[in-house]
Design a protein around this motif. Structure first.
Motif, short mmCIF file in Angstrom:
data_model
loop_
_atom_site.label_atom_id
_atom_site.label_comp_id
_atom_site.label_asym_id
_atom_site.label_seq_id
_atom_site.Cartn_x
_atom_site.Cartn_y
_atom_site.Cartn_z
N LEU A 24 0.83 -1.21 0.00
CA LEU A 24 0.00 0.00 0.00
C LEU A 24 0.86 1.26 0.00
CD1 LEU A 24 -2.63 -1.17 2.66
CD2 LEU A 24 -2.69 -1.46 0.17
N CYS A 25 2.14 1.11 -0.31
CA CYS A 25 3.08 2.25 -0.31
C CYS A 25 2.48 3.46 -1.02
CB CYS A 25 4.37 1.84 -0.99
SG CYS A 25 5.57 3.20 -1.18
N ASP A 26 2.61 4.61 -0.39
CA ASP A 26 2.03 5.85 -0.90
C ASP A 26 2.86 6.52 -1.98
OD1 ASP A 26 -0.50 6.69 -0.24
OD2 ASP A 26 0.09 7.65 1.64
N ARG A 27 4.10 6.09 -2.16
CA ARG A 27 5.01 6.85 -3.03
C ARG A 27 5.43 6.12 -4.30
NH1 ARG A 27 9.32 8.96 1.59
NH2 ARG A 27 7.83 10.17 2.84
N SER A 28 5.30 4.81 -4.34
CA SER A 28 5.96 4.06 -5.42
C SER A 28 5.17 4.01 -6.72
CB SER A 28 6.28 2.64 -4.95
OG SER A 28 5.11 1.94 -4.60
N ASN A 29 3.86 4.27 -6.68
CA ASN A 29 3.08 4.27 -7.93
C ASN A 29 3.11 5.65 -8.54
OD1 ASN A 29 1.36 3.96 -10.06
ND2 ASN A 29 -0.42 3.35 -8.86
N ARG A 30 3.87 5.80 -9.61
CA ARG A 30 4.00 7.11 -10.23
C ARG A 30 2.76 7.51 -11.03
NH1 ARG A 30 9.05 5.15 -14.05
NH2 ARG A 30 7.95 3.48 -15.15
N ASN A 31 1.81 6.58 -11.16
CA ASN A 31 0.53 6.89 -11.80
C ASN A 31 -0.61 6.71 -10.80
OD1 ASN A 31 1.78 7.37 -14.29
ND2 ASN A 31 1.68 5.22 -14.86
N ALA A 32 -0.39 7.17 -9.58
CA ALA A 32 -1.34 6.94 -8.50
C ALA A 32 -2.71 7.53 -8.79
CB ALA A 32 -0.78 7.51 -7.20
N ALA A 71 -4.89 5.06 -10.67
CA ALA A 71 -5.36 3.97 -9.81
C ALA A 71 -6.45 4.46 -8.86
CB ALA A 71 -4.18 3.39 -9.03
N ALA A 72 -6.28 5.67 -8.34
CA ALA A 72 -7.26 6.21 -7.39
C ALA A 72 -8.63 6.39 -8.03
CB ALA A 72 -6.76 7.52 -6.81
N LYS A 73 -8.66 6.71 -9.32
CA LYS A 73 -9.94 6.88 -10.01
C LYS A 73 -10.74 5.58 -10.03
CE LYS A 73 -8.63 10.72 -13.05
NZ LYS A 73 -8.35 11.13 -14.45
N MET A 74 -10.04 4.46 -10.06
CA MET A 74 -10.71 3.16 -10.10
C MET A 74 -10.93 2.58 -8.71
SD MET A 74 -9.70 -0.18 -12.37
CE MET A 74 -10.75 -1.64 -12.38
N MET A 75 -10.00 2.84 -7.79
CA MET A 75 -10.02 2.15 -6.50
C MET A 75 -10.30 3.06 -5.31
SD MET A 75 -6.67 -0.27 -7.00
CE MET A 75 -6.19 -0.85 -8.63
N GLY A 76 -10.31 4.35 -5.51
CA GLY A 76 -10.47 5.28 -4.39
C GLY A 76 -9.14 5.80 -3.90
N TYR A 77 -8.20 4.92 -3.67
CA TYR A 77 -6.82 5.27 -3.33
C TYR A 77 -5.91 4.30 -4.06
CZ TYR A 77 -8.89 7.98 0.48
OH TYR A 77 -9.63 8.86 1.21
N SER A 78 -4.67 4.69 -4.26
CA SER A 78 -3.75 3.86 -5.03
C SER A 78 -2.96 2.91 -4.15
CB SER A 78 -2.75 4.75 -5.79
OG SER A 78 -1.75 3.97 -6.40
N PRO A 79 -2.81 1.65 -4.59
CA PRO A 79 -1.84 0.77 -3.93
C PRO A 79 -0.43 1.11 -4.41
CG PRO A 79 -2.86 -0.37 -5.76
CD PRO A 79 -3.50 0.99 -5.70
N SER A 80 0.53 0.25 -4.08
CA SER A 80 1.91 0.48 -4.50
C SER A 80 2.07 0.24 -5.99
CB SER A 80 2.84 -0.47 -3.74
OG SER A 80 2.63 -1.81 -4.17
N GLY A 81 3.22 0.64 -6.51
CA GLY A 81 3.57 0.27 -7.87
C GLY A 81 3.96 -1.20 -7.93
N ARG A 135 15.27 -2.36 -14.14
CA ARG A 135 15.54 -1.28 -13.18
C ARG A 135 14.68 -1.52 -11.94
NH1 ARG A 135 13.59 3.91 -11.52
NH2 ARG A 135 11.71 3.73 -12.80
N VAL A 136 15.31 -1.46 -10.77
CA VAL A 136 14.62 -1.67 -9.51
C VAL A 136 14.62 -0.37 -8.71
CG1 VAL A 136 14.59 -2.96 -7.34
CG2 VAL A 136 15.22 -4.11 -9.47
N PRO A 137 13.49 0.31 -8.60
CA PRO A 137 13.42 1.51 -7.75
C PRO A 137 13.51 1.15 -6.26
CG PRO A 137 11.62 1.44 -9.36
CD PRO A 137 12.25 0.08 -9.33
N TYR A 138 13.89 2.10 -5.44
CA TYR A 138 14.00 1.90 -3.98
C TYR A 138 14.78 0.62 -3.68
CZ TYR A 138 10.29 5.41 -4.00
OH TYR A 138 9.56 6.55 -4.22
N ALA A 139 15.92 0.50 -4.35
CA ALA A 139 16.71 -0.73 -4.25
C ALA A 139 17.31 -0.94 -2.87
CB ALA A 139 17.82 -0.72 -5.31
#
Length: 390
Positions: A103-111, A114-124, A144-148
């Motif tokens: 449920l990370c708040d920062r990792s989905n760069r297209n949050a 996702a929020a339009k479909m789910m209310g809030y975005s889960p992680s990337g 490429r691995v973000p937050y490695a």
């Protein structure tokens, strides 16, 4: 580099894709040494997941060798052998601090999408649509691995890649599914679906103190593995009425805990609701086929628990909420908080408490993936789990 790329419903190809590059100081570049096809990848193959784009690199179960690190990465070095959780987490936000990594708040760069479909975005997620970040996946030579400095876990010497690969997704997913059952020692646990996640849910149910495990499927090889490796009693839903059989097996009470390891594309061969689901999905009147979930709710004993590790995409039709409410059931769901489980489950593998390699039925080259996607989807040649080497 070469990778497995999505080009539409039923169309995945082995082809050239752009080499990944460091984009952020907390990135790492991994040379993939093992990758796998997951059951949830089939939702992409079958066109159920929105916001996919032609050329997207697939795959979220992978491990490999660290080739390059960004200036902000301190926990890894070049040459480290690592497994990489399928979901991406920053390690610092409100949800990561609560170990709710999926449920990370920062990792989905297209949050916002996702929020339009789910209310809030889960992680990337790796390789799983642009709604969930548009990150290239690990069915590739490099990724490429973000937050490695948060996700990857270094693998100690003495363990093979086949032993640890499933720490990236399906072992933690099955384990969290059993944990979410909130079971009491001696409980009867019914597991719908004997694919890879279902098999690990069966193994994990025993770890949490189950007294009986009953596995439900119709594929002979999967039922056989659930019986031999999982020590489960089995029900073939094409030959037995699931509700009546479970009722008889539990002296009329029903199973205490039910796990839906099937998700959005349940077959439900011969049942009226499954036929209607399939027809609605075919003409885009429904996003999911929730036959297994309906059945689990109906079969579970009063006051029991439903655990749902199976992936659902959108909106479900005719879920029996009357049964759910009036029987006083509890449901726990969610993408797996993989980072929470990788180290303790690694220790179980090291201790010999479980041998994940028992699940592997097919080993192949990455170039073989398009044919193996279809073989896995159609359950041909005894295919339960595919592991590939780029």
């Amino acid at each position: 580099m070469k990778a497995i790329c999505w080009h539409g419903h039923g169309d995945v190809r082995y082809e050239s894709a752009p080499d990944p590059k460091i984009e952020d100081p907390r990135d790492a570049i991994i040379r993939v040494t093992r990758t796998a096809i997951c059951g949830s990848d089939l939702h992409l193959l079958d066109g159920y997941m929105p916001t996919m784009k032609s050329g997207d690199v697939l795959g979220h179960e992978f491990m490999g060798e660290v080739m390059e690190i960004g200036s902000g990465v301190t926990r890894l070095k070049k040459g480290d052998r690592v497994i990489v959780p399928f979901n991406i987490a920053c390690g610092e936000c409100f949800f990561c601090q609560k170990t709710l990594f999926s449920l990370c708040d920062r990792s989905n760069r297209n949050a916002e999408a996702a929020a339009k479909m789910m209310g809030y975005s889960p992680s990337g997620l790796f390789g799983y649509s642009h709604m969930l970040g548009g990150f290239s996946g690990g069915q590739a030579e490099y990724v490429r691995v973000p937050y490695a400095d948060v996700g990857p876990l270094k693998i100690p010497d003495g363990l093979t890649e086949d032993q640890v690969l499933f720490l990236t997704d399906i072992f933690p997913t099955g384990y969290m599914a059993a944990e979410n059952c909130q079971m009491e020692k001696g409980d009867t646990v019914a597991v719908w679906g004997c694919g890879p996640v279902g098999q690990f849910a069966i193994q994990s149910a025993w770890m949490f103190g189950a007294g009986r495990v009953i596995a439900i499927d119709h594929v002979p090889e999967r039922l056989a593995l659930a019986k031999s490796w999982g020590k489960a009693e089995t029900i073939d839903f094409t030959k037995q009425d699931v509700y009546e059989t479970l009722k008889e097996m539990t002296q009329g009470r029903g199973p205490d805990r039910c796990i839906d390891s099937v998700g959005a594309e349940a077959h439900g061969t011969g049942s009226l609701d499954a036929v209607i689901d399939k027809a609605k999905a075919a003409v885009k009147l429904a996003t999911d086929r929730p036959h297994a979930l309906r059945q689990a709710i109906y079969c579970c004993r009063k006051g029991g628990t439903i655990s749902v590790p199976g992936v659902y995409v959108g909106f479900l039709d005719k879920v029996p909420m009357g049964s759910f409410v009036n029987k006083g059931l509890t449901m726990k769901t969610g993408q797996t908080h993989t980072h929470r489980y990788t180290r303790p489950l690694l220790e179980k593998i090291q201790a010999g408490a479980i041998d994940p390699t028992r699940l592997i039925t097919h080993r192949a080259r990455l170039a073989d993936a398009p044919a193996l996607y279809k073989k896995f989807r159609d359950k041909e040649d005894g295919c339960i789990k595919v592991v590939m080497t780029p």
